[in-house]
Design a protein around this motif. Sequence first.
Motif, PDB file in Angstrom:
ATOM      1  N   THR A 134       0.836  -1.198   0.000  1.00  0.00           N
ATOM      2  CA  THR A 134       0.000   0.000   0.000  1.00  0.00           C
ATOM      3  C   THR A 134       0.873   1.250   0.000  1.00  0.00           C
ATOM      4  O   THR A 134       1.869   1.320   0.723  1.00  0.00           O
ATOM      5  CB  THR A 134      -0.912   0.011   1.241  1.00  0.00           C
ATOM      6  OG1 THR A 134      -1.782  -1.113   1.194  1.00  0.00           O
ATOM      7  CG2 THR A 134      -1.746   1.284   1.298  1.00  0.00           C
ATOM      8  N   ARG A 135       0.476   2.223  -0.787  1.00  0.00           N
ATOM      9  CA  ARG A 135       1.115   3.540  -0.807  1.00  0.00           C
ATOM     10  C   ARG A 135      -0.020   4.551  -0.713  1.00  0.00           C
ATOM     11  O   ARG A 135      -0.659   4.860  -1.723  1.00  0.00           O
ATOM     12  CB  ARG A 135       1.923   3.729  -2.096  1.00  0.00           C
ATOM     13  CG  ARG A 135       2.960   2.637  -2.309  1.00  0.00           C
ATOM     14  CD  ARG A 135       3.402   2.519  -3.750  1.00  0.00           C
ATOM     15  NE  ARG A 135       2.314   2.187  -4.655  1.00  0.00           N
ATOM     16  CZ  ARG A 135       1.837   0.954  -4.845  1.00  0.00           C
ATOM     17  NH1 ARG A 135       2.357  -0.058  -4.163  1.00  0.00           N
ATOM     18  NH2 ARG A 135       0.857   0.732  -5.688  1.00  0.00           N
TER      19      ARG A 135
ATOM     20  N   PHE B 254      -8.107  11.294   0.160  1.00  0.00           N
ATOM     21  CA  PHE B 254      -7.013  10.330   0.148  1.00  0.00           C
ATOM     22  C   PHE B 254      -6.708   9.924  -1.282  1.00  0.00           C
ATOM     23  O   PHE B 254      -7.525  10.042  -2.189  1.00  0.00           O
ATOM     24  CB  PHE B 254      -7.358   9.082   0.979  1.00  0.00           C
ATOM     25  CG  PHE B 254      -8.346   8.144   0.312  1.00  0.00           C
ATOM     26  CD1 PHE B 254      -7.908   7.095  -0.496  1.00  0.00           C
ATOM     27  CD2 PHE B 254      -9.711   8.302   0.492  1.00  0.00           C
ATOM     28  CE1 PHE B 254      -8.802   6.240  -1.106  1.00  0.00           C
ATOM     29  CE2 PHE B 254     -10.619   7.445  -0.115  1.00  0.00           C
ATOM     30  CZ  PHE B 254     -10.168   6.401  -0.916  1.00  0.00           C
ATOM     31  N   TYR B 255      -5.480   9.460  -1.456  1.00  0.00           N
ATOM     32  CA  TYR B 255      -5.082   8.810  -2.692  1.00  0.00           C
ATOM     33  C   TYR B 255      -4.216   7.626  -2.316  1.00  0.00           C
ATOM     34  O   TYR B 255      -3.364   7.725  -1.423  1.00  0.00           O
ATOM     35  CB  TYR B 255      -4.280   9.740  -3.615  1.00  0.00           C
ATOM     36  CG  TYR B 255      -3.892   9.041  -4.900  1.00  0.00           C
ATOM     37  CD1 TYR B 255      -4.775   8.989  -5.965  1.00  0.00           C
ATOM     38  CD2 TYR B 255      -2.673   8.391  -5.017  1.00  0.00           C
ATOM     39  CE1 TYR B 255      -4.455   8.306  -7.133  1.00  0.00           C
ATOM     40  CE2 TYR B 255      -2.343   7.698  -6.171  1.00  0.00           C
ATOM     41  CZ  TYR B 255      -3.235   7.665  -7.226  1.00  0.00           C
ATOM     42  OH  TYR B 255      -2.924   6.970  -8.379  1.00  0.00           O
ATOM     43  N   ARG B 256      -4.418   6.499  -2.995  1.00  0.00           N
ATOM     44  CA  ARG B 256      -3.597   5.338  -2.692  1.00  0.00           C
ATOM     45  C   ARG B 256      -3.504   4.408  -3.904  1.00  0.00           C
ATOM     46  O   ARG B 256      -4.339   4.376  -4.786  1.00  0.00           O
ATOM     47  CB  ARG B 256      -4.131   4.563  -1.486  1.00  0.00           C
ATOM     48  CG  ARG B 256      -5.530   4.031  -1.582  1.00  0.00           C
ATOM     49  CD  ARG B 256      -5.665   2.700  -2.219  1.00  0.00           C
ATOM     50  NE  ARG B 256      -7.065   2.307  -2.272  1.00  0.00           N
ATOM     51  CZ  ARG B 256      -7.920   2.746  -3.185  1.00  0.00           C
ATOM     52  NH1 ARG B 256      -7.514   3.589  -4.102  1.00  0.00           N
ATOM     53  NH2 ARG B 256      -9.176   2.329  -3.187  1.00  0.00           N
ATOM     54  N   GLY B 257      -2.415   3.657  -3.872  1.00  0.00           N
ATOM     55  CA  GLY B 257      -2.238   2.512  -4.746  1.00  0.00           C
ATOM     56  C   GLY B 257      -1.891   1.340  -3.860  1.00  0.00           C
ATOM     57  O   GLY B 257      -1.152   1.489  -2.879  1.00  0.00           O
TER      58      GLY B 257
ATOM     59  N   GLY C 179      -6.487   5.084  -6.870  1.00  0.00           N
ATOM     60  CA  GLY C 179      -7.418   6.198  -6.995  1.00  0.00           C
ATOM     61  C   GLY C 179      -7.702   6.785  -5.635  1.00  0.00           C
ATOM     62  O   GLY C 179      -6.975   6.563  -4.662  1.00  0.00           O
ATOM     63  N   GLY C 180      -8.791   7.566  -5.541  1.00  0.00           N
ATOM     64  CA  GLY C 180      -9.097   8.161  -4.259  1.00  0.00           C
ATOM     65  C   GLY C 180     -10.302   9.062  -4.282  1.00  0.00           C
ATOM     66  O   GLY C 180     -11.112   9.040  -5.223  1.00  0.00           O
ATOM     67  N   ILE C 181     -10.408   9.881  -3.240  1.00  0.00           N
ATOM     68  CA  ILE C 181     -11.541  10.776  -3.022  1.00  0.00           C
ATOM     69  C   ILE C 181     -11.002  12.133  -2.586  1.00  0.00           C
ATOM     70  O   ILE C 181     -10.069  12.206  -1.776  1.00  0.00           O
ATOM     71  CB  ILE C 181     -12.495  10.215  -1.943  1.00  0.00           C
ATOM     72  CG1 ILE C 181     -13.151   8.913  -2.416  1.00  0.00           C
ATOM     73  CG2 ILE C 181     -13.574  11.244  -1.575  1.00  0.00           C
ATOM     74  CD1 ILE C 181     -14.033   8.252  -1.370  1.00  0.00           C
ATOM     75  N   VAL C 182     -11.596  13.196  -3.111  1.00  0.00           N
ATOM     76  CA  VAL C 182     -11.285  14.564  -2.689  1.00  0.00           C
ATOM     77  C   VAL C 182     -12.567  15.196  -2.172  1.00  0.00           C
ATOM     78  O   VAL C 182     -13.632  15.076  -2.805  1.00  0.00           O
ATOM     79  CB  VAL C 182     -10.714  15.400  -3.848  1.00  0.00           C
ATOM     80  CG1 VAL C 182     -10.510  16.852  -3.414  1.00  0.00           C
ATOM     81  CG2 VAL C 182      -9.395  14.798  -4.341  1.00  0.00           C
ATOM     82  N   ARG C 183     -12.491  15.881  -1.016  1.00  0.00           N
ATOM     83  CA  ARG C 183     -13.656  16.513  -0.404  1.00  0.00           C
ATOM     84  C   ARG C 183     -13.352  17.975  -0.087  1.00  0.00           C
ATOM     85  O   ARG C 183     -12.200  18.348   0.154  1.00  0.00           O
ATOM     86  CB  ARG C 183     -14.034  15.817   0.908  1.00  0.00           C
ATOM     87  CG  ARG C 183     -14.424  14.363   0.812  1.00  0.00           C
ATOM     88  CD  ARG C 183     -14.580  13.801   2.214  1.00  0.00           C
ATOM     89  NE  ARG C 183     -14.946  12.399   2.260  1.00  0.00           N
ATOM     90  CZ  ARG C 183     -16.193  11.957   2.320  1.00  0.00           C
ATOM     91  NH1 ARG C 183     -17.190  12.831   2.330  1.00  0.00           N
ATOM     92  NH2 ARG C 183     -16.458  10.671   2.383  1.00  0.00           N
ATOM     93  N   GLY C 184     -14.399  18.772  -0.019  1.00  0.00           N
ATOM     94  CA  GLY C 184     -14.275  20.135   0.444  1.00  0.00           C
ATOM     95  C   GLY C 184     -15.580  20.631   1.034  1.00  0.00           C
ATOM     96  O   GLY C 184     -16.661  20.126   0.702  1.00  0.00           O
TER      97      GLY C 184
ATOM     98  N   VAL D 164     -15.019  11.535  -6.622  1.00  0.00           N
ATOM     99  CA  VAL D 164     -14.513  10.164  -6.502  1.00  0.00           C
ATOM    100  C   VAL D 164     -14.006   9.696  -7.858  1.00  0.00           C
ATOM    101  O   VAL D 164     -14.706   9.821  -8.874  1.00  0.00           O
ATOM    102  CB  VAL D 164     -15.607   9.196  -6.007  1.00  0.00           C
ATOM    103  CG1 VAL D 164     -15.042   7.786  -5.831  1.00  0.00           C
ATOM    104  CG2 VAL D 164     -16.235   9.696  -4.718  1.00  0.00           C
ATOM    105  N   ASN D 165     -12.808   9.189  -7.866  1.00  0.00           N
ATOM    106  CA  ASN D 165     -12.262   8.483  -9.028  1.00  0.00           C
ATOM    107  C   ASN D 165     -11.417   7.352  -8.474  1.00  0.00           C
ATOM    108  O   ASN D 165     -10.291   7.565  -8.033  1.00  0.00           O
ATOM    109  CB  ASN D 165     -11.434   9.424  -9.913  1.00  0.00           C
ATOM    110  CG  ASN D 165     -11.116   8.792 -11.258  1.00  0.00           C
ATOM    111  OD1 ASN D 165     -10.513   7.734 -11.340  1.00  0.00           O
ATOM    112  ND2 ASN D 165     -11.533   9.462 -12.327  1.00  0.00           N
ATOM    113  N   ASP D 166     -11.980   6.157  -8.473  1.00  0.00           N
ATOM    114  CA  ASP D 166     -11.354   5.076  -7.720  1.00  0.00           C
ATOM    115  C   ASP D 166     -11.524   3.753  -8.448  1.00  0.00           C
ATOM    116  O   ASP D 166     -12.540   3.508  -9.114  1.00  0.00           O
ATOM    117  CB  ASP D 166     -11.967   4.993  -6.320  1.00  0.00           C
ATOM    118  CG  ASP D 166     -11.049   4.298  -5.333  1.00  0.00           C
ATOM    119  OD1 ASP D 166      -9.830   4.304  -5.550  1.00  0.00           O
ATOM    120  OD2 ASP D 166     -11.557   3.748  -4.337  1.00  0.00           O
ATOM    121  N   HIS D 167     -10.528   2.893  -8.277  1.00  0.00           N
ATOM    122  CA  HIS D 167     -10.516   1.563  -8.878  1.00  0.00           C
ATOM    123  C   HIS D 167     -10.258   0.538  -7.781  1.00  0.00           C
ATOM    124  O   HIS D 167      -9.343   0.711  -6.974  1.00  0.00           O
ATOM    125  CB  HIS D 167      -9.413   1.445  -9.932  1.00  0.00           C
ATOM    126  CG  HIS D 167      -9.462   2.475 -11.009  1.00  0.00           C
ATOM    127  ND1 HIS D 167      -9.967   2.218 -12.270  1.00  0.00           N
ATOM    128  CD2 HIS D 167      -9.064   3.763 -11.030  1.00  0.00           C
ATOM    129  CE1 HIS D 167      -9.864   3.302 -13.015  1.00  0.00           C
ATOM    130  NE2 HIS D 167      -9.327   4.264 -12.280  1.00  0.00           N
TER     131      HIS D 167
END
Length: 876
Positions: free
Chosen positions: A221-222, A243-246, A260-265, A284-287
């Motif tokens: 995990t990164r 968050f963003y992770r691979g 991928g990950g999620i961005v919030r505001g 959201v843009n996640d795999h």
Amino acid sequence: MNEPTLTPSADRIANACGGSRQRSRQPLPLTRCALAASLAIVQMSAARAQQAEAAPAPAAPASAAARDTTADQLDRVIVTGSTSLKRTVRESSVAVTVADREDLDRKAPRSTASALELIPGFMVEDSGGEVSNNFSVRGLAGGGQTFVQLSEDGLPVFYTNALADTILKQELMIDRMEAVRGGTSGILTVNGAGATVNFLTFRNKDEREGAIRLTTSDYATRRLDLRYGGDLGGGWYGGGGGFYRGADSPRDVGFTADHGGIVRGYLGKKLDNGGDFSVNVKLVNDHNTFLLPIPVQGLGDPKSIPGFNANTGTMLGPDNAMMTVRTSAATGALSQLNDARNQGVYTRAVAIGYNYEQPLSPQWTVRSKGRYTDFKNDFNAVFSYDNASLVSATDRLNPAKWSDVQGMLNRFAAACGGSCTPALKVTSTGQIIKDASALSSLNGNGLVAGNISADNKRYVREFVNDASATWTTSNNSLTAGWLAFDTHIDKDQNVGATSFLSDVRSNARRLDIVALDAQGNVKGYLTDNSVLQYEAWGEGVNNSHATSNSIYLNDEFKASDRWRLDGGVRFEHYSITARHGIGASDTTIPGAFDSNGTDVDNVMANNNFGGAFSGNFNTIRSSFNEKSLTFGSNYLINDYLAAYGRYSSSYQANGENPVTKISFAEAGIRMKAKGFSGSLTYFRTKYKDARISRQFGTDTTDTAIQGDYNVDGIEVDALWRPVRWAGLNVVGSVQDAKFTGHSVTGPSATTAISGPTAFDGNRPERTPKINYTMSPTFYLPDGKGELSISYHRVGQRFADPGNTIVLPAYGTWNLSGRYELTPTLSLLASIQNLTNTVGLTEGNPRSGFSESSGSNYYFARPILGRNANVSLTLSF
């Protein structure tokens, strides 16, 4: 207050995390990203520590210091399932569980479903990876997500709780989880008769604060989590994170499984008289990789088969993850790419919401909150097929047992000079496997298997709004509200589901069945690049538009300082127009035959679809008017003991199909004493008109038995800290569920074996009698950290409603710890399934659970093997 300079360290994090991905399977690898980021946050922590002499350090929101957690378990104020301005767990008359950021960190859930194990009465099957896992509550049948509503900041993620966990992930921006079982859950939301689980996000409005978290694992995990927000001046506040992770999968798929990950505001303004208005956005843009049942052996004692590790193995791999498959012209294309390697369960979503609250007077407060979600999900996965397809390679080539093999031999007999020999061919390499010894020793197990490559699509546009007004007096709080949904499902499709053949090993290879002549030359193919049948599940092309309008009332009355009464009712009008694609039979694949009707090649599988879309739709219009109701009471016997009781009745909406009714009765006690807090709840669940369908004997269609499930159970949630340095947390349930049939229809309705009482006394599938977690925790001196060892026990279950297929009981050990390196820097670590237990969460949903022909092998989905992660969190 002066802030430390963060830019150089942030740059270092960004540069390191932009480097190449690593896929090491060594224990706890600290990748380049994590190493550089660790140094960066240590530098940031040091800068903060230098300033601590001039100003007190702020509270650490992401990893709070150790505290006497027994002190406030029952005195936490809850917002879920309540409409009063302030009500604690101890004062409530519903079964409620609260888990804050510290509780979630201690659990270290690998998925949203995994977090639900903190709630008594929940049965969780989290073996599918990060998304699309199963959970049930209070003795209801497992294998789905019915009667449970997942919410975010008080609003359901979706009206129908399908794939909600693809955009509701466990991340640092989640600040708190509140869960209500039964009771007001059926009043204040939809499709939550069994439970509402509400995840509250970080929305800091006061002094600015934030956190950075870096996570790695033994499956490479990164991951970077961020959150920051607070006062902007002039009454304004705002912030954000994500968050963003691979990551590779705990089951080694051979490629990056999750990325991928999620961005919030969020941005808001404090209004006069305590009012508030804010807007929020989530992108959201996640795999994700979805993990399916794998071959195991031993029905009573599941274990690995030769050549395949049940803890880390998966049939999915680079060779079968990407397949170009044929589709019918009526779908708009003649082919599509099913890409479980690069796309996986691919989610794109935009969710824009608002929240408004304004006191109009000391007695009146109005509230309104809403969200618009544009959601697209392509569910690329490789599914297990039925257990009959898991056979020895020798048997699969036996024409006496497989008519398709005999058909191939007949078809190409002339090309073989009168007689052909069946054989296997490795699709990727061309290797021919034909000798009996090679077939029987293939991968150490001699097996081949049928699989399904699929890309199911679900595209949803939904608006939800909840508006209410509350009238409050010194002893009463009455709320009236309107909860509305407008839901467009633009795509609900399973186009492209294609069956193919493979060997049986981790990262399986695709296989062809071929016809050989006497010289060993390939003269014909049963399969098309391993494909046995295109559109094996047909082409489901569906869409719908639905509206839901619920009017609800909820009243909470304080009869005295110790006695509280409350009750609620919700009336819902639901309307749906659904369009279901009509299938076409005997559909020829374009280009398969010439003008004379002759097959243009020597491949049989590319001649016809298993099922296809005709281009026409059936339109169904349906609606219902239903009500939910509840009433309860809480009595504070003394300052340390409270008792409550409740009854609730509600339902589950099922699209254009009739609703499913359910009711709960419950009674509980809550106790708070020095070093102890706990809740004990008795519940009774009545699930009306459950439907059990199966084929008997030589029948070709199902016989359906309808009846009721009655469940009696006890839930416990207790925390005991007898000494300062140690404590024990117990969460779990014991329940007894039984079926009582009352009607039967179908071809075997008149026979004794399938009469209305055929399943009387049976338990719901995949639901245990006992399910608990015991977690002793040891606290380090001076609040420096803690070490928690938990034992999770799941009792015996049945994979089918006939209770003929046993899923054995299992137990797992988990280990987690936190250590405070500095006042603002914490190290978190967890190891799950420490002993590498093989426990089955499900059999094969696409098959019965019987052993395959002549073998002890079958498909099932075990829990994940031992896996570990570690993170560093800097709070500032």
